[in-house]
Design a protein around this motif. Structure first.
Motif, short mmCIF file in Angstrom:
data_model
loop_
_atom_site.label_atom_id
_atom_site.label_comp_id
_atom_site.label_asym_id
_atom_site.label_seq_id
_atom_site.Cartn_x
_atom_site.Cartn_y
_atom_site.Cartn_z
N TRP A 79 32.55 41.98 33.47
CA TRP A 79 33.53 41.24 34.26
C TRP A 79 34.85 42.00 34.30
O TRP A 79 35.30 42.53 33.30
CB TRP A 79 33.70 39.84 33.70
CG TRP A 79 32.44 39.06 33.81
CD1 TRP A 79 31.53 38.82 32.82
CD2 TRP A 79 31.90 38.46 34.99
NE1 TRP A 79 30.47 38.10 33.32
CE2 TRP A 79 30.67 37.87 34.64
CE3 TRP A 79 32.34 38.37 36.30
CZ2 TRP A 79 29.88 37.19 35.56
CZ3 TRP A 79 31.56 37.70 37.22
CH2 TRP A 79 30.35 37.12 36.84
N LYS A 83 40.32 35.61 40.16
CA LYS A 83 41.41 35.21 41.03
C LYS A 83 41.11 33.82 41.59
O LYS A 83 40.08 33.61 42.23
CB LYS A 83 41.55 36.21 42.19
CG LYS A 83 42.69 35.88 43.14
CD LYS A 83 42.80 36.92 44.23
CE LYS A 83 43.94 36.60 45.18
NZ LYS A 83 44.01 37.58 46.27
N GLU A 101 37.42 34.02 43.19
CA GLU A 101 36.72 35.30 43.24
C GLU A 101 36.66 35.83 41.81
O GLU A 101 37.68 35.86 41.12
CB GLU A 101 37.44 36.31 44.12
CG GLU A 101 37.44 35.93 45.58
CD GLU A 101 38.22 36.90 46.45
OE1 GLU A 101 37.90 36.97 47.65
OE2 GLU A 101 39.15 37.57 45.93
N PHE A 103 35.45 39.23 39.72
CA PHE A 103 35.17 40.65 39.98
C PHE A 103 34.36 41.22 38.83
O PHE A 103 34.62 40.92 37.66
CB PHE A 103 36.49 41.40 40.14
CG PHE A 103 37.38 40.79 41.19
CD1 PHE A 103 37.18 41.09 42.54
CD2 PHE A 103 38.38 39.89 40.85
CE1 PHE A 103 37.98 40.51 43.51
CE2 PHE A 103 39.18 39.31 41.82
CZ PHE A 103 38.98 39.62 43.15
N VAL A 110 33.42 48.12 41.91
CA VAL A 110 33.69 46.71 41.65
C VAL A 110 33.18 45.85 42.81
O VAL A 110 33.43 46.15 43.97
CB VAL A 110 35.20 46.48 41.41
CG1 VAL A 110 35.52 45.00 41.24
CG2 VAL A 110 35.67 47.26 40.19
N GLN A 111 32.45 44.80 42.47
CA GLN A 111 31.93 43.84 43.44
C GLN A 111 32.65 42.51 43.22
O GLN A 111 33.25 42.28 42.17
CB GLN A 111 30.42 43.65 43.26
CG GLN A 111 29.62 44.92 43.44
CD GLN A 111 29.59 45.38 44.87
OE1 GLN A 111 29.38 44.61 45.80
NE2 GLN A 111 29.81 46.67 45.07
N THR A 112 32.54 41.63 44.21
CA THR A 112 33.19 40.33 44.14
C THR A 112 32.17 39.21 44.28
O THR A 112 31.32 39.24 45.16
CB THR A 112 34.23 40.18 45.28
OG1 THR A 112 35.16 41.25 45.20
CG2 THR A 112 34.95 38.85 45.19
N HIS A 113 32.26 38.24 43.39
CA HIS A 113 31.49 37.00 43.50
C HIS A 113 32.48 35.95 44.00
O HIS A 113 33.43 35.59 43.29
CB HIS A 113 30.89 36.60 42.16
CG HIS A 113 30.26 35.24 42.17
ND1 HIS A 113 29.02 35.02 42.74
CD2 HIS A 113 30.70 34.05 41.74
CE1 HIS A 113 28.73 33.73 42.63
NE2 HIS A 113 29.73 33.12 42.03
N HIS A 114 32.29 35.48 45.22
CA HIS A 114 33.18 34.48 45.83
C HIS A 114 32.45 33.15 45.83
O HIS A 114 31.29 33.07 46.22
CB HIS A 114 33.54 34.90 47.26
CG HIS A 114 34.37 33.89 47.97
ND1 HIS A 114 33.85 33.04 48.91
CD2 HIS A 114 35.69 33.59 47.87
CE1 HIS A 114 34.81 32.26 49.36
NE2 HIS A 114 35.94 32.57 48.74
#
Length: 160
Positions: A79, A83, A101, A103, A110-114
């Motif tokens: 992780w 945000k 979000e 990250f 880096v990927q984002t989980h929204h």
């Protein structure tokens, strides 16, 4: 104090872990609102505290969670940050939503989980409603125990 208790909390509140999510993780206190619960769940994933993730999911869904999959995700995810995009504390008397979000690092950067998460207050305690496990049919009783049909309670809020 140990380094763990003096370190900043992974939820990125700016507080130290012991007085922030640490107090929630060890059961010294309960989350005051859905955003605080969401932050503590993020910190629990960072710290690989799967029991806390399960315990803070709506009780009727807890048996449906795949602990091994949750543990594997926590073990294999690095992780990078959190945000909070919005906190809607008053969707109703017992419902709230948090859009965020999270990250995490991958081989490709880096990927984002929204996510826009639904939370429900049951007996003065906040819980996460997990949309990834089987949900009641529209005319069945709601999973939160409100006594309403699912479509008139959590079901209509999961689409927000």
């Amino acid at each position: 104090m140990s380094p763990k208790t003096t370190a900043l909390c992974p939820c990125q509140s700016g507080a130290d872990y012991a007085s922030c999510c640490g107090a929630l993780h060890c059961g010294r206190k309960q989350a005051d609102n859905a955003e605080q619960l969401m932050r503590s769940r993020y910190a629990a994933f960072v710290l690989k505290q799967i029991d806390y993730i399960v315990q803070t999911t709506v009780p009727s869904q807890q048996a449906l969670l795949e602990r091994e999959a949750l543990q594997q995700w926590a073990d294999n995810t690095i992780w990078q940050g959190l945000k909070i995009l919005s906190h809607r504390p008053a969707l109703g008397k017992t419902h709230s939503a948090v859009e965020f979000e999270a990250f995490f690092a991958t081989e490709n950067g880096v990927q984002t989980h929204h996510e826009n998460s639904l939370f429900v207050k049951i007996a003065d305690r906040w819980f996460f409603v997990d949309p990834t496990v089987p949900l009641p049919k529209q005319k069945q009783p709601c999973l939160c125990g409100s006594g309403k049909k699912f479509k008139h309670c959590c079901g209509e809020l999961l689409c927000l």
